[in-house]
Design a protein around this motif. Structure first.
Motif, PDB file in Angstrom:
ATOM      1  N   TRP A   1       9.099   2.938  -4.964  1.00  0.00           N
ATOM      2  CA  TRP A   1       8.023   3.176  -4.048  1.00  0.00           C
ATOM      3  C   TRP A   1       8.245   2.697  -2.745  1.00  0.00           C
ATOM      4  CZ3 TRP A   1       2.959   2.319  -5.433  1.00  0.00           C
ATOM      5  CH2 TRP A   1       2.396   1.655  -4.511  1.00  0.00           C
TER       6      TRP A   1
ATOM      7  N   ARG B   1      -2.145  -3.428  -7.959  1.00  0.00           N
ATOM      8  CA  ARG B   1      -1.896  -2.346  -7.637  1.00  0.00           C
ATOM      9  C   ARG B   1      -0.427  -1.888  -8.177  1.00  0.00           C
ATOM     10  NH1 ARG B   1      -5.477   0.660  -5.206  1.00  0.00           N
ATOM     11  NH2 ARG B   1      -6.983  -0.678  -6.760  1.00  0.00           N
ATOM     12  N   LEU B   2       0.771  -1.724  -7.474  1.00  0.00           N
ATOM     13  CA  LEU B   2       1.545  -0.991  -7.689  1.00  0.00           C
ATOM     14  C   LEU B   2       1.889  -0.864  -8.988  1.00  0.00           C
ATOM     15  CD1 LEU B   2       4.589  -2.387  -7.450  1.00  0.00           C
ATOM     16  CD2 LEU B   2       3.473  -2.813  -5.091  1.00  0.00           C
TER      17      LEU B   2
ATOM     18  N   SER C   1      -2.531   6.399  -4.445  1.00  0.00           N
ATOM     19  CA  SER C   1      -1.950   5.156  -4.722  1.00  0.00           C
ATOM     20  C   SER C   1      -3.452   4.909  -5.605  1.00  0.00           C
ATOM     21  CB  SER C   1      -2.604   4.683  -2.730  1.00  0.00           C
ATOM     22  OG  SER C   1      -1.477   5.116  -2.230  1.00  0.00           O
TER      23      SER C   1
ATOM     24  N   THR D   1       3.188   3.709   2.778  1.00  0.00           N
ATOM     25  CA  THR D   1       2.785   4.643   3.141  1.00  0.00           C
ATOM     26  C   THR D   1       3.079   4.763   4.679  1.00  0.00           C
ATOM     27  OG1 THR D   1       0.097   4.133   1.511  1.00  0.00           O
ATOM     28  CG2 THR D   1       0.529   5.481   3.699  1.00  0.00           C
TER      29      THR D   1
ATOM     30  N   GLN E   1       0.739  -1.257  -0.224  1.00  0.00           N
ATOM     31  CA  GLN E   1       0.019  -0.239   0.130  1.00  0.00           C
ATOM     32  C   GLN E   1       0.922   0.991   0.043  1.00  0.00           C
ATOM     33  OE1 GLN E   1      -3.425   0.580  -0.007  1.00  0.00           O
ATOM     34  NE2 GLN E   1      -2.810   2.478  -0.361  1.00  0.00           N
ATOM     35  N   GLY E   2       0.913   1.958  -0.876  1.00  0.00           N
ATOM     36  CA  GLY E   2       1.729   3.113  -1.131  1.00  0.00           C
ATOM     37  C   GLY E   2       1.462   3.964  -2.222  1.00  0.00           C
ATOM     38  N   SER E   3       2.721   4.348  -2.896  1.00  0.00           N
ATOM     39  CA  SER E   3       2.751   5.251  -3.838  1.00  0.00           C
ATOM     40  C   SER E   3       4.030   4.938  -4.819  1.00  0.00           C
ATOM     41  CB  SER E   3       2.233   6.843  -4.289  1.00  0.00           C
ATOM     42  OG  SER E   3       3.020   7.417  -2.934  1.00  0.00           O
TER      43      SER E   3
END
Ligand SMILES: *[C@@H]1O[C@H](CO)[C@@H](O)[C@H](O)[C@H]1NC(C)=O
Ligand SMILES: *[C@@H]1O[C@H](CO)[C@@H](O)[C@H](O)[C@H]1NC(C)=O
Ligand SMILES: *[C@@H]1O[C@H](CO)[C@@H](O)[C@H](O)[C@H]1NC(C)=O
Ligand SMILES: *[C@@H]1O[C@H](CO)[C@@H](O)[C@H](O)[C@H]1NC(C)=O
Ligand SMILES: *[C@@H]1O[C@H](CO)[C@@H](O)[C@H](O)[C@H]1NC(C)=O
Length: 350
Positions: free
Chosen positions: A76, A308-309, A277, A79, A35-37
């Motif tokens: 990457w 997702r990433l 995200s 969060t 989970q992140g950006s």
């Protein structure tokens, strides 16, 4: 490059002290690394792809003329914690004597290639690295550590068998498992080929139980094949000895509405990741199937949850910068996104 040991060591020490002093309840093991950006990082990429021998012509974007290089500069950022920096020597030392195998389609080859480059570029030039090929497997061994990385090409994981009627995709049969289970770490993936039709479809019939048919719902077929794989792991793998990963679905970028560019039909003009995200395209159906099948397993299998990433990296495909000049928004440039997949793999392993 100037990253690595020293700063990595200090960083770990800081976390350690914080944990020991009890100043915070922060725990890296509790953090969702997926989970992140993506953040711009001047110190990236982690290696120069021109110094990695034998990058396949599908993935060697710079060699084939990619002019924009910002896609190499994103790191990457989970969060609620940091992904540890990759330290090749430490990783190899911890994996001493181990055999690691990627099993799956060309996306597995893509990831394997990145791992070999990551390690190769960080080791002293005199280190001994041997590559060995047979009909299904390519293995690179880092002799000084006795660690090997293989890639076993299997598009569907389940078998395709030549019979009198033609090539039959057998959804309930896995015969290569005996080769796979010789390894200490296995990283599986399959998805890309399940919707192939016409000339690109490498089978003529599909068999489920005693039923042999010309075709069937492909998502159902995928789920059946994956379930066969899951049952095989549950019955045949000793997970005390072999660590098993399944790689989440690697996304393609041919539908601009997935990233708020309606009308765009490929990744040719993409030079930046999606900010933040969230991804408009949502979770691919195939990924839902993967997560469902895994959740039904009795043996521990880790999901490398890279979907997702990777969806956010519309800029990280070869597009036309490959030997074929064809538009490829499915595979990924090396160096590039698969390096992060391997960082996540090594974080899960050590
Ligand atoms: C995978 O990651 C996505 C995005 O961070 C998350 O929504 C999903 O729940 C994760 N899946 C699993 C099985 O952890
Ligand atoms: C065989 O599979 C096809 C496609 O899923 C289905 O239409 C058919 O009813 C099946 N036949 C039998 C005998 O189960
Ligand atoms: C999509 O793009 C439009 C126009 O550029 C913008 O107004 C909108 O906020 C964007 N939506 C998302 C979810 O990013
Ligand atoms: C994404 O972030 C960059 C840098 O902060 C900014 O320049 C760009 O306009 C943003 N793009 C969108 C679509 O929000
Ligand atoms: C998971 O197991 C349940 C209960 O046995 C079953 O109903 C379901 O179809 C299974 N799901 C998948 C994706 O295999």
């Amino acid at each position: 490059m100037g990253y690595g040991n020293i700063s990595g060591g200090c960083w770990c020490l800081v976390i350690f002290c914080v944990l020991v002093s009890g100043a915070t309840t922060y725990d890296i093991n509790e953090c969702d690394l997926y989970q992140g950006s993506w953040v711009y990082d001047e110190s990236y990429p982690m290696y120069d792809s021109s110094e990695c021998p034998h990058i396949r012509k599908e993935y060697d974007c710079i060699k084939y003329g990619r002019p924009d290089l910002n896609y190499l500069k994103f790191r990457w950022q989970p969060t609620s914690c940091n992904l540890p920096r990759f330290n090749a020597e430490e990783f190899l030392r911890k994996m001493t004597g181990k055999k690691i195998m990627y099993v799956g389609d060309s996306v597995s080859v893509n990831q394997w290639q990145s791992m070999v480059c990551l390690l190769h570029s960080s080791l002293p030039p005199q280190s001994t690295i041997i590559e060995y090929d047979d009909s299904t497997t390519t293995t690179v061994t880092f002799e000084d550590y006795g660690v090997s990385f293989s890639v076993f090409l299997s598009h569907y994981l389940v078998d395709i068998v030549k019979e009198d009627i033609g090539r039959v995709l057998k959804l309930d049969s896995i015969t290569n498992g005996d080769v796979w289970k010789e390894n200490d770490v296995l990283i599986f993936n399959t998805w890309l080929w399940w919707y192939r039709r016409g000339e690109k479809q490498p089978w003529d019939y599909i068999q489920i139980g005693a039923n042999i048919t010309k075709d069937m719902d492909r998502m159902v077929a995928f789920q059946e094949g994956l379930t066969t794989w899951a049952k095989w792991v549950d019955s045949d793998i000793n997970t005390e000895e072999t660590t098993v990963f399944f790689q989440g679905v690697s996304p393609s970028h041919y539908k601009g509405s997935d990233w708020n560019e309606t009308g765009v039909t490929n990744c040719a003009k993409e030079t930046r990741p999606v900010n933040g995200s969230e991804y408009l395209g949502g979770v691919p159906r195939a990924e839902i199937v993967v997560e469902e099948v895994l959740s039904n397993m009795t043996k521990p299998v880790s999901l490398l949850n890279i979907t997702r990433l990777s969806q956010l990296r519309k800029d990280a495909h070869p597009s036309s910068y490959n030997a074929f000049k064809g538009m490829d928004c499915t595979h990924w440039c090396v160096a590039g996104l698969p390096d992060t997949w391997n960082l996540l793999l090594s974080a899960a392993l050590v």
